[in-house]
Each structure stands twice: as structure tokens, then as C-alpha cells.
Design a protein around this motif. Structure first.
Motif, PDB file in Angstrom:
ATOM      1  N   ALA A  70       0.833  -1.207   0.000  1.00  0.00           N
ATOM      2  CA  ALA A  70       0.000   0.000   0.000  1.00  0.00           C
ATOM      3  C   ALA A  70       0.865   1.254   0.000  1.00  0.00           C
ATOM      4  CB  ALA A  70      -0.940   0.001   1.203  1.00  0.00           C
ATOM      5  N   ARG A  71       1.941   1.255   0.785  1.00  0.00           N
ATOM      6  CA  ARG A  71       2.848   2.406   0.820  1.00  0.00           C
ATOM      7  C   ARG A  71       3.441   2.684  -0.555  1.00  0.00           C
ATOM      8  NH1 ARG A  71       5.001   4.254   5.877  1.00  0.00           N
ATOM      9  NH2 ARG A  71       3.233   4.024   7.285  1.00  0.00           N
ATOM     10  N   ALA A  72       3.679   1.626  -1.315  1.00  0.00           N
ATOM     11  CA  ALA A  72       4.294   1.765  -2.632  1.00  0.00           C
ATOM     12  C   ALA A  72       3.252   2.004  -3.727  1.00  0.00           C
ATOM     13  CB  ALA A  72       5.113   0.526  -2.960  1.00  0.00           C
ATOM     14  N   GLY A  73       1.987   1.853  -3.375  1.00  0.00           N
ATOM     15  CA  GLY A  73       0.934   2.032  -4.372  1.00  0.00           C
ATOM     16  C   GLY A  73       0.809   0.867  -5.334  1.00  0.00           C
ATOM     17  N   VAL A  74       1.118  -0.329  -4.845  1.00  0.00           N
ATOM     18  CA  VAL A  74       1.003  -1.540  -5.664  1.00  0.00           C
ATOM     19  C   VAL A  74       0.175  -2.567  -4.904  1.00  0.00           C
ATOM     20  CG1 VAL A  74       3.246  -1.119  -6.780  1.00  0.00           C
ATOM     21  CG2 VAL A  74       3.124  -2.632  -4.783  1.00  0.00           C
ATOM     22  N   GLY A  75      -0.204  -3.617  -5.588  1.00  0.00           N
ATOM     23  CA  GLY A  75      -0.946  -4.686  -4.950  1.00  0.00           C
ATOM     24  C   GLY A  75      -0.038  -5.609  -4.153  1.00  0.00           C
ATOM     25  N   VAL A  76      -0.656  -6.351  -3.240  1.00  0.00           N
ATOM     26  CA  VAL A  76       0.108  -7.282  -2.404  1.00  0.00           C
ATOM     27  C   VAL A  76       0.778  -8.353  -3.264  1.00  0.00           C
ATOM     28  CG1 VAL A  76      -0.062  -8.990  -0.546  1.00  0.00           C
ATOM     29  CG2 VAL A  76      -1.321  -6.850  -0.384  1.00  0.00           C
ATOM     30  N   GLY A  77       0.113  -8.796  -4.309  1.00  0.00           N
ATOM     31  CA  GLY A  77       0.705  -9.800  -5.205  1.00  0.00           C
ATOM     32  C   GLY A  77       1.982  -9.283  -5.854  1.00  0.00           C
ATOM     33  N   THR A  78       1.983  -8.010  -6.204  1.00  0.00           N
ATOM     34  CA  THR A  78       3.176  -7.404  -6.800  1.00  0.00           C
ATOM     35  C   THR A  78       4.315  -7.384  -5.791  1.00  0.00           C
ATOM     36  OG1 THR A  78       1.826  -6.057  -8.272  1.00  0.00           O
ATOM     37  CG2 THR A  78       4.086  -5.310  -7.894  1.00  0.00           C
ATOM     38  N   LEU A  79       3.993  -7.039  -4.542  1.00  0.00           N
ATOM     39  CA  LEU A  79       5.002  -7.058  -3.487  1.00  0.00           C
ATOM     40  C   LEU A  79       5.630  -8.438  -3.380  1.00  0.00           C
ATOM     41  CD1 LEU A  79       6.456  -5.910  -0.923  1.00  0.00           C
ATOM     42  CD2 LEU A  79       4.432  -6.656   0.366  1.00  0.00           C
ATOM     43  N   TYR A  80       4.792  -9.474  -3.265  1.00  0.00           N
ATOM     44  CA  TYR A  80       5.303 -10.839  -3.080  1.00  0.00           C
ATOM     45  C   TYR A  80       6.009 -11.367  -4.324  1.00  0.00           C
ATOM     46  CZ  TYR A  80       3.308 -11.463   1.524  1.00  0.00           C
ATOM     47  OH  TYR A  80       3.034 -11.362   2.868  1.00  0.00           O
ATOM     48  N   ARG A  81       5.613 -10.909  -5.504  1.00  0.00           N
ATOM     49  CA  ARG A  81       6.280 -11.342  -6.734  1.00  0.00           C
ATOM     50  C   ARG A  81       7.742 -10.855  -6.751  1.00  0.00           C
ATOM     51  NH1 ARG A  81       2.334 -10.920  -9.756  1.00  0.00           N
ATOM     52  NH2 ARG A  81       2.298  -8.673 -10.009  1.00  0.00           N
ATOM     53  N   HIS A  82       7.956  -9.633  -6.269  1.00  0.00           N
ATOM     54  CA  HIS A  82       9.307  -9.083  -6.254  1.00  0.00           C
ATOM     55  C   HIS A  82      10.081  -9.467  -4.988  1.00  0.00           C
ATOM     56  CE1 HIS A  82       8.987  -6.641  -9.853  1.00  0.00           C
ATOM     57  NE2 HIS A  82       7.782  -6.282  -9.467  1.00  0.00           N
ATOM     58  N   PHE A  83       9.371  -9.517  -3.858  1.00  0.00           N
ATOM     59  CA  PHE A  83      10.021  -9.743  -2.567  1.00  0.00           C
ATOM     60  C   PHE A  83       9.182 -10.720  -1.755  1.00  0.00           C
ATOM     61  CE2 PHE A  83      10.862  -5.390  -3.963  1.00  0.00           C
ATOM     62  CZ  PHE A  83      12.224  -5.482  -4.156  1.00  0.00           C
ATOM     63  N   PRO A  84       9.551 -11.989  -1.751  1.00  0.00           N
ATOM     64  CA  PRO A  84       8.738 -12.987  -1.049  1.00  0.00           C
ATOM     65  C   PRO A  84       8.764 -12.845   0.472  1.00  0.00           C
ATOM     66  CG  PRO A  84      10.692 -13.995  -2.006  1.00  0.00           C
ATOM     67  CD  PRO A  84      10.664 -12.575  -2.473  1.00  0.00           C
ATOM     68  N   THR A  85       9.776 -12.156   1.002  1.00  0.00           N
ATOM     69  CA  THR A  85       9.888 -12.007   2.450  1.00  0.00           C
ATOM     70  C   THR A  85      10.356 -10.598   2.804  1.00  0.00           C
ATOM     71  OG1 THR A  85      12.216 -12.652   2.524  1.00  0.00           O
ATOM     72  CG2 THR A  85      10.588 -14.442   2.707  1.00  0.00           C
ATOM     73  N   ARG A  86      10.175 -10.242   4.061  1.00  0.00           N
ATOM     74  CA  ARG A  86      10.676  -8.958   4.575  1.00  0.00           C
ATOM     75  C   ARG A  86      12.208  -8.907   4.450  1.00  0.00           C
ATOM     76  NH1 ARG A  86       7.848  -5.889   8.130  1.00  0.00           N
ATOM     77  NH2 ARG A  86       8.949  -4.108   8.954  1.00  0.00           N
ATOM     78  N   ASP A  87      12.877 -10.039   4.694  1.00  0.00           N
ATOM     79  CA  ASP A  87      14.326 -10.100   4.556  1.00  0.00           C
ATOM     80  C   ASP A  87      14.755  -9.776   3.124  1.00  0.00           C
ATOM     81  OD1 ASP A  87      14.484 -10.826   7.215  1.00  0.00           O
ATOM     82  OD2 ASP A  87      15.393 -12.788   6.845  1.00  0.00           O
ATOM     83  N   ALA A  88      14.041 -10.306   2.144  1.00  0.00           N
ATOM     84  CA  ALA A  88      14.373 -10.037   0.744  1.00  0.00           C
ATOM     85  C   ALA A  88      14.198  -8.554   0.425  1.00  0.00           C
ATOM     86  CB  ALA A  88      13.509 -10.887  -0.179  1.00  0.00           C
ATOM     87  N   LEU A  89      13.178  -7.937   0.990  1.00  0.00           N
ATOM     88  CA  LEU A  89      12.959  -6.511   0.784  1.00  0.00           C
ATOM     89  C   LEU A  89      14.054  -5.695   1.464  1.00  0.00           C
ATOM     90  CD1 LEU A  89      11.321  -4.168  -0.287  1.00  0.00           C
ATOM     91  CD2 LEU A  89       9.779  -4.429   1.678  1.00  0.00           C
ATOM     92  N   ALA A  90      14.388  -6.042   2.688  1.00  0.00           N
ATOM     93  CA  ALA A  90      15.462  -5.343   3.400  1.00  0.00           C
ATOM     94  C   ALA A  90      16.776  -5.495   2.640  1.00  0.00           C
ATOM     95  CB  ALA A  90      15.602  -5.879   4.825  1.00  0.00           C
ATOM     96  N   ALA A  91      17.017  -6.671   2.077  1.00  0.00           N
ATOM     97  CA  ALA A  91      18.244  -6.902   1.308  1.00  0.00           C
ATOM     98  C   ALA A  91      18.292  -6.012   0.072  1.00  0.00           C
ATOM     99  CB  ALA A  91      18.348  -8.368   0.907  1.00  0.00           C
ATOM    100  N   ALA A  92      17.163  -5.830  -0.589  1.00  0.00           N
ATOM    101  CA  ALA A  92      17.129  -4.963  -1.775  1.00  0.00           C
ATOM    102  C   ALA A  92      17.412  -3.512  -1.410  1.00  0.00           C
ATOM    103  CB  ALA A  92      15.778  -5.080  -2.474  1.00  0.00           C
ATOM    104  N   VAL A  93      16.851  -3.055  -0.295  1.00  0.00           N
ATOM    105  CA  VAL A  93      17.128  -1.698   0.167  1.00  0.00           C
ATOM    106  C   VAL A  93      18.608  -1.582   0.505  1.00  0.00           C
ATOM    107  CG1 VAL A  93      16.678   0.007   1.974  1.00  0.00           C
ATOM    108  CG2 VAL A  93      14.773  -1.287   0.981  1.00  0.00           C
ATOM    109  N   TYR A  94      19.125  -2.545   1.225  1.00  0.00           N
ATOM    110  CA  TYR A  94      20.533  -2.562   1.628  1.00  0.00           C
ATOM    111  C   TYR A  94      21.448  -2.542   0.405  1.00  0.00           C
ATOM    112  CZ  TYR A  94      24.825  -4.487   3.752  1.00  0.00           C
ATOM    113  OH  TYR A  94      26.110  -4.712   4.159  1.00  0.00           O
ATOM    114  N   GLU A  95      21.131  -3.342  -0.596  1.00  0.00           N
ATOM    115  CA  GLU A  95      21.947  -3.401  -1.809  1.00  0.00           C
ATOM    116  C   GLU A  95      22.041  -2.028  -2.474  1.00  0.00           C
ATOM    117  OE1 GLU A  95      20.911  -5.066  -6.086  1.00  0.00           O
ATOM    118  OE2 GLU A  95      21.292  -6.698  -4.678  1.00  0.00           O
TER     119      GLU A  95
END
Length: 182
Positions: A39-64
Motif C-alpha cells: 500500500a505504501r508503494a501504491g502496488v498490490g500485495v501480489g506485486t510485493l510478493y512477486r518481487h520480494f517474497p519475504t521482509r528479509d528479501a525486501l530489506a536486502a534490496a534496500v541494503y543493496e
């Protein structure tokens, strides 16, 4: 990284929007359910999970992305090797200070492999800075990059100490002084 470049333009925009929203959430040290990042990104939940299956994967992308930006600034050809080293090490403290929420989010990552690539990137940048500064005669030669990485890790892992900012800055100044003693 190749899979990111291969994304369609709309998928790339969605991924970038999710990472930007997550960076903001982490920087503010907000506690957010994983699904709410969509919701913060203005996308659907499916889109979130398609790109980042976990919170760790999302944190890793930000970190990268953050590591890439930090290391990109490390080696400015317009500055001397000694100034580049000084600016990187002092800048590291200021960066962590400005992004303590992200540091806390990363500390909570359960899979150490998630952070490994970023650590390798930082280590390469530090090794290059040390090599160039030693070749320029600014620091003693042969300083092990691992010793510097231990100091940087110590700085980033102790952000909740009451006097962290002043102590971290003092640690970097001690490190720089030690590097310059011949």
C-alpha cells in the motif's frame, strides 16, 4: 542483478516504488506489517510478493541499493586517496547515523547470506581505498582490510548505545590516526 535489468518497464517501476517505500519506512524506523509495504508503494500485495517474497528479501534490496550508493562515493578521482579514505570512513558513521532505522531492520534479518553481498561490496571499496592510500604514502602499507571491516561492523552494530554518535566518530578518528602512524 541481471533479473532486475530484464524486468519490463512497469515491473521495474513497481519494484523501484516498493524499494523506495521500504527505504522510507526503514529510515523512519516504523513498524509495519509486511503486506502494508504494498500500500505504501501504491502496488498490490501480489506485486510485493512477486518481487520480494519475504521482509528479509525486501530489506536486502534496500541494503543493496544503499551500499551501492555509499561505495560509489568512495573513490572520487578529483580527491586524493587519503581524502577519499577519510571521507569514506567518516561518511560511514554519518550514513549509519542518518539511517539507524535501516540498520535496525538489517540487524533483524535472520539469514546472514542476505547481507553477504553488501558486505563484500563494502570490503572491496575499503580494500581499494587502503591500497590507493598506501600507494600514495598516506597510510602504512599492509593494513588488513578485515581489521577495518571489524571496526565498521562494530560501529554499525552498536547504534543503540547512548553516546553512539560521538563514540563512533571517535573510533573512526582513532582508526585514521592509527593508519597514518608509520
Amino acid at each position: 542483478m541481471a533479473e532486475i535489468r530484464a524486468l519490463r518497464a512497469d515491473a521495474r517501476r513497481n519494484r523501484d516504488a516498493i524499494v523506495a517505500a521500504a527505504r522510507d519506512v526503514f529510515d523512519r524506523d516504523e513498524q509495519l506489517r509486511f503486506d502494508d509495504f504494498a500500500a505504501r508503494a501504491g502496488v498490490g500485495v501480489g506485486t510485493l510478493y512477486r518481487h520480494f517474497p519475504t521482509r528479509d528479501a525486501l530489506a536486502a534490496a534496500v541494503y543493496e541499493g544503499e551500499v551501492a550508493a555509499l561505495c560509489e562515493k568512495a573513490n572520487d578521482p578529483a580527491r586524493s586517496p587519503g581524502v577519499n579514505l577519510d571521507m569514506f570512513l567518516r561518511g560511514f558513521v554519518e550514513y549509519v547515523l542518518a539511517h539507524t532505522g535501516l540498520a535496525r531492520a538489517l540487524a533483524a534479518v535472520t539469514d546472514p547470506a542476505v547481507l553477504a553481498d553488501g558486505g563484500i561490496t563494502v570490503e572491496r571499496a575499503v580494500a581499494d581505498l587502503l591500497e590507493q592510500a598506501a600507494a600514495d604514502g598516506v597510510i602504512r602499507p599492509g593494513t588488513p582490510v578485515g581489521a577495518i571491516m571489524i571496526v565498521l561492523h562494530g560501529i554499525s552494530s552498536t547504534i543503540d548505545r547512548p553516546l553512539w554518535a560521538s563514540e563512533a566518530r571517535a573510533a573512526v578518528e582513532l582508526l585514521l590516526a592509527g593508519l597514518r602512524e608509520h
